[in-house]
Write a protein that holds these residues in place. Structure first.
Motif, PDB file in Angstrom:
ATOM      1  N   LEU A  99     -10.950 -26.032 -31.193  1.00 27.35           N
ATOM      2  CA  LEU A  99     -11.267 -24.876 -30.361  1.00 27.35           C
ATOM      3  C   LEU A  99     -10.397 -23.711 -30.792  1.00 27.35           C
ATOM      4  CD1 LEU A  99     -11.203 -26.605 -26.839  1.00 27.35           C
ATOM      5  CD2 LEU A  99     -13.216 -26.103 -28.234  1.00 27.35           C
ATOM      6  N   PRO A 100     -10.885 -22.492 -30.574  1.00 26.41           N
ATOM      7  CA  PRO A 100     -10.010 -21.343 -30.862  1.00 26.41           C
ATOM      8  C   PRO A 100      -8.809 -21.359 -29.913  1.00 26.41           C
ATOM      9  CG  PRO A 100     -12.292 -20.655 -30.455  1.00 26.41           C
ATOM     10  CD  PRO A 100     -12.195 -22.088 -30.051  1.00 26.41           C
ATOM     11  N   HIS A 101      -7.690 -20.827 -30.372  1.00 22.91           N
ATOM     12  CA  HIS A 101      -6.541 -20.646 -29.489  1.00 22.91           C
ATOM     13  C   HIS A 101      -6.837 -19.467 -28.562  1.00 22.91           C
ATOM     14  CE1 HIS A 101      -3.930 -23.426 -31.657  1.00 22.91           C
ATOM     15  NE2 HIS A 101      -4.449 -22.931 -32.768  1.00 22.91           N
ATOM     16  N   ALA A 102      -6.607 -19.672 -27.274  1.00 24.95           N
ATOM     17  CA  ALA A 102      -6.865 -18.588 -26.316  1.00 24.95           C
ATOM     18  C   ALA A 102      -5.542 -17.940 -25.902  1.00 24.95           C
ATOM     19  CB  ALA A 102      -7.584 -19.132 -25.088  1.00 24.95           C
ATOM     20  N   HIS A 103      -5.531 -16.625 -25.873  1.00 20.79           N
ATOM     21  CA  HIS A 103      -4.336 -15.854 -25.509  1.00 20.79           C
ATOM     22  C   HIS A 103      -4.706 -14.894 -24.380  1.00 20.79           C
ATOM     23  CE1 HIS A 103      -2.670 -17.293 -29.347  1.00 20.79           C
ATOM     24  NE2 HIS A 103      -3.899 -17.114 -29.786  1.00 20.79           N
ATOM     25  N   ILE A 104      -3.674 -14.410 -23.706  1.00 20.31           N
ATOM     26  CA  ILE A 104      -3.931 -13.629 -22.494  1.00 20.31           C
ATOM     27  C   ILE A 104      -3.318 -12.237 -22.566  1.00 20.31           C
ATOM     28  CG2 ILE A 104      -3.277 -13.469 -20.042  1.00 20.31           C
ATOM     29  CD1 ILE A 104      -3.607 -16.558 -19.980  1.00 20.31           C
ATOM     30  N   ALA A 105      -4.111 -11.259 -22.106  1.00 27.73           N
ATOM     31  CA  ALA A 105      -3.579  -9.930 -21.825  1.00 27.73           C
ATOM     32  C   ALA A 105      -3.805  -9.673 -20.338  1.00 27.73           C
ATOM     33  CB  ALA A 105      -4.300  -8.872 -22.652  1.00 27.73           C
ATOM     34  N   VAL A 106      -2.799  -9.156 -19.648  1.00 28.34           N
ATOM     35  CA  VAL A 106      -3.002  -8.805 -18.237  1.00 28.34           C
ATOM     36  C   VAL A 106      -2.972  -7.288 -18.094  1.00 28.34           C
ATOM     37  CG1 VAL A 106      -2.166 -10.940 -17.199  1.00 28.34           C
ATOM     38  CG2 VAL A 106      -0.545  -9.115 -17.692  1.00 28.34           C
ATOM     39  N   GLY A 107      -3.866  -6.794 -17.260  1.00 32.97           N
ATOM     40  CA  GLY A 107      -3.927  -5.353 -17.065  1.00 32.97           C
ATOM     41  C   GLY A 107      -4.868  -4.989 -15.941  1.00 32.97           C
ATOM     42  N   LEU A 108      -4.717  -3.754 -15.443  1.00 43.25           N
ATOM     43  CA  LEU A 108      -5.565  -3.230 -14.377  1.00 43.25           C
ATOM     44  C   LEU A 108      -6.449  -2.140 -14.992  1.00 43.25           C
ATOM     45  CD1 LEU A 108      -2.778  -3.081 -11.640  1.00 43.25           C
ATOM     46  CD2 LEU A 108      -4.553  -4.832 -11.892  1.00 43.25           C
ATOM     47  N   HIS A 109      -7.725  -2.460 -15.094  1.00 41.55           N
ATOM     48  CA  HIS A 109      -8.733  -1.696 -15.833  1.00 41.55           C
ATOM     49  C   HIS A 109      -9.071  -0.399 -15.088  1.00 41.55           C
ATOM     50  CE1 HIS A 109     -12.623  -0.892 -17.677  1.00 41.55           C
ATOM     51  NE2 HIS A 109     -12.615  -2.014 -18.368  1.00 41.55           N
ATOM     52  N   PRO A 110      -9.157   0.717 -15.817  1.00 41.24           N
ATOM     53  CA  PRO A 110      -9.406   1.992 -15.121  1.00 41.24           C
ATOM     54  C   PRO A 110     -10.750   2.075 -14.410  1.00 41.24           C
ATOM     55  CG  PRO A 110      -9.566   2.245 -17.507  1.00 41.24           C
ATOM     56  CD  PRO A 110      -8.989   0.884 -17.257  1.00 41.24           C
ATOM     57  N   PHE A 111     -11.741   1.320 -14.869  1.00 40.94           N
ATOM     58  CA  PHE A 111     -13.052   1.399 -14.210  1.00 40.94           C
ATOM     59  C   PHE A 111     -12.987   0.886 -12.773  1.00 40.94           C
ATOM     60  CE2 PHE A 111     -17.368  -0.021 -13.186  1.00 40.94           C
ATOM     61  CZ  PHE A 111     -18.092   1.118 -13.514  1.00 40.94           C
ATOM     62  N   TYR A 112     -12.036   0.006 -12.511  1.00 32.85           N
ATOM     63  CA  TYR A 112     -11.914  -0.608 -11.182  1.00 32.85           C
ATOM     64  C   TYR A 112     -10.791   0.018 -10.373  1.00 32.85           C
ATOM     65  CZ  TYR A 112     -14.993  -3.531 -13.707  1.00 32.85           C
ATOM     66  OH  TYR A 112     -16.046  -3.936 -14.466  1.00 32.85           O
ATOM     67  N   ILE A 113     -10.532   1.288 -10.656  1.00 34.49           N
ATOM     68  CA  ILE A 113      -9.368   1.965 -10.119  1.00 34.49           C
ATOM     69  C   ILE A 113      -9.342   1.954  -8.591  1.00 34.49           C
ATOM     70  CG2 ILE A 113     -10.385   4.296 -10.145  1.00 34.49           C
ATOM     71  CD1 ILE A 113      -6.764   3.306 -11.112  1.00 34.49           C
ATOM     72  N   ASP A 114     -10.511   2.013  -7.965  1.00 32.50           N
ATOM     73  CA  ASP A 114     -10.517   2.045  -6.499  1.00 32.50           C
ATOM     74  C   ASP A 114     -10.052   0.722  -5.898  1.00 32.50           C
ATOM     75  OD1 ASP A 114     -12.775   0.822  -7.482  1.00 32.50           O
ATOM     76  OD2 ASP A 114     -14.094   1.513  -5.858  1.00 32.50           O
ATOM     77  N   GLN A 115     -10.020  -0.329  -6.691  1.00 32.73           N
ATOM     78  CA  GLN A 115      -9.587  -1.637  -6.173  1.00 32.73           C
ATOM     79  C   GLN A 115      -8.085  -1.855  -6.349  1.00 32.73           C
ATOM     80  OE1 GLN A 115     -12.006  -4.974  -7.517  1.00 32.73           O
ATOM     81  NE2 GLN A 115     -13.692  -3.601  -8.002  1.00 32.73           N
ATOM     82  N   HIS A 116      -7.446  -1.125  -7.250  1.00 35.27           N
ATOM     83  CA  HIS A 116      -6.047  -1.406  -7.573  1.00 35.27           C
ATOM     84  C   HIS A 116      -5.099  -0.819  -6.525  1.00 35.27           C
ATOM     85  CE1 HIS A 116      -7.879  -2.660 -11.178  1.00 35.27           C
ATOM     86  NE2 HIS A 116      -7.800  -1.545 -11.861  1.00 35.27           N
ATOM     87  N   THR A 117      -4.017  -1.556  -6.259  1.00 35.95           N
ATOM     88  CA  THR A 117      -3.000  -1.104  -5.310  1.00 35.95           C
ATOM     89  C   THR A 117      -1.625  -1.213  -5.966  1.00 35.95           C
ATOM     90  OG1 THR A 117      -2.572  -3.313  -4.431  1.00 35.95           O
ATOM     91  CG2 THR A 117      -4.360  -2.040  -3.382  1.00 35.95           C
ATOM     92  N   GLU A 118      -0.666  -0.598  -5.313  1.00 36.37           N
ATOM     93  CA  GLU A 118       0.719  -0.691  -5.776  1.00 36.37           C
ATOM     94  C   GLU A 118       1.155  -2.151  -5.839  1.00 36.37           C
ATOM     95  OE1 GLU A 118       3.690   1.308  -7.406  1.00 36.37           O
ATOM     96  OE2 GLU A 118       2.109   2.450  -6.423  1.00 36.37           O
ATOM     97  N   ASN A 119       0.689  -2.914  -4.873  1.00 35.69           N
ATOM     98  CA  ASN A 119       1.013  -4.335  -4.837  1.00 35.69           C
ATOM     99  C   ASN A 119       0.502  -5.078  -6.078  1.00 35.69           C
ATOM    100  OD1 ASN A 119       2.016  -6.712  -3.698  1.00 35.69           O
ATOM    101  ND2 ASN A 119       0.031  -7.210  -2.811  1.00 35.69           N
ATOM    102  N   HIS A 120      -0.628  -4.647  -6.591  1.00 34.63           N
ATOM    103  CA  HIS A 120      -1.166  -5.277  -7.805  1.00 34.63           C
ATOM    104  C   HIS A 120      -0.268  -5.015  -9.013  1.00 34.63           C
ATOM    105  CE1 HIS A 120      -5.449  -5.176  -5.886  1.00 34.63           C
ATOM    106  NE2 HIS A 120      -4.708  -6.186  -5.454  1.00 34.63           N
TER     107      HIS A 120
END
Ligand code: ZN
Length: 340
Positions: A99-120
């Motif tokens: 299987l391919p090795h899976a790697h992770i990036a974490v981020g808060l996407h600008p398209f979903y800006i109305d969902q993001h909070t300081e807590n996130h």
């Protein structure tokens, strides 16, 4: 290099594809529920089509855990060994995993800006401390809809973008940029921020800007992410931008990605259904029940082949170069598997 047809892709297509070449899918949403029914099969097929690494991109905090669960599933597959096809290619049998090795990036996407909070942002900072990801992303600016252009919305996007660039600098991690109809604004922020892509790497994912913008991002040290959109002969602006950047900086300014389940290469589309999987729905899930155009990591060789034709570089040469570009952009030292 042995002329081996792709094991997965049908006869008509395999006539056109180059032999299996090692590739890195630098941007996927392979954790999306649309893959829940066949993720392991798709991962095996991706491996057989040459995909050795793939990156899972974050977009909203409530799905961060899903990235890690998916990575874990791909690390410890529960599929019975009997279902693994017998492989005879030397290149495949020498690998430790199928299987391919899976790697992770974490981020808060600008398209979903109305969902993001300081807590996130706090949750994200904590997650980075506890389980260091490969990168921060996807982050950036998106003014695709009139609502997102509103000053208040744009200001919130800019705030979250800068806060996440700060985290990238603090943790010395590359960023994966999402930019839609906001290239000048993103460039303005990057030019005044401490984040230095020449040192930390980074990718302008699914690049969609003009020729000057393409060159400007490369000049800042970013690689341009090329998706299945390039396979569309009508994507003239995109092709011009990519060619202009390559003319000035060489093929080393590019990486490739599927952005699956989105951006299906035209030769893999089986219907005219063009509903986007990501970027159109408030909860960012794939509601395309039709599903026929779902993009999958094993479609990545079509992006490679199209670039090969567009830039007039042999597939094996461009594959090797793209591997190097990806490891540079992601600040990793994954060695090129080769075919010997
Ligand atoms: Zn994405």
């Amino acid at each position: 290099m042995t002329a081996i047809n792709h094991p997965i892709i049908g006869d008509a297509k395999s006539l056109l594809l180059p032999p299996v070449l090692p590739l890195i899918d630098t941007h996927t949403h392979f954790d999306a529920p649309v893959f829940d029914g066949d993720r392991m099969i798709q991962a095996q097929q991706a491996y057989e089509c040459g995909i050795r690494h793939l990156v899972l991109l974050g977009y909203v905090a409530r799905h961060f855990k899903r990235l890690y669960v998916t990575q874990q599933a791909l690390t410890q597959p529960s599929v019975p060994q009997s279902s693994v096809p017998q492989l005879t290619l030397p290149e495949l049998t020498t690998q430790h995993s199928l299987l391919p090795h899976a790697h992770i990036a974490v981020g808060l996407h600008p398209f979903y800006i109305d969902q993001h909070t300081e807590n996130h942002l706090s949750q994200m900072a904590q997650l980075i401390e506890q389980c260091r990801p490969l990168a921060i992303g996807e982050i950036g600016l998106d003014t695709f809809t009139p609502a997102m252009k509103q000053p208040e919305m744009l200001a919130k996007q800019q705030y979250f973008f800068k806060a996440q660039l700060d985290m990238a600098v603090q943790h010395q991690l590359p960023v994966m940029l999402h930019i839609r109809k906001a290239h000048a604004e993103v460039l303005a922020i990057l030019k005044t921020h401490d984040y230095d892509a020449h040192l930390l790497g980074g990718i302008a994912h699914s690049f969609s800007g003009g020729e000057q913008e393409a060159k400007a991002f490369v000049k800042l040290g970013f690689k341009l992410g090329v998706t299945g959109q390039i396979t569309n002969p009508n994507a003239k602006k995109l092709r011009r931008s990519i060619c202009a950047a390559v003319a000035k900086y060489g093929v080393n300014c590019l990486v490739i990605e599927t952005d699956c389940p989105d951006m299906t290469p035209v030769m893999c589309q089986t219907s005219n259904y063009t509903q986007s999987a990501l970027g159109q729905h408030a909860d960012n899930e794939w509601h395309g029940a039709e599903g026929q155009n779902r993009n999958v990591p094993s479609n990545l060789p079509w992006v490679l082949l199209t670039l090969s034709e567009l830039l007039n570089v042999a597939p094996a040469d461009i594959a090797r170069q793209l591997w190097q570009n990806s490891t540079h952009a992601l600040q990793v030292d994954w060695s090129y598997p080769g075919l010997n």
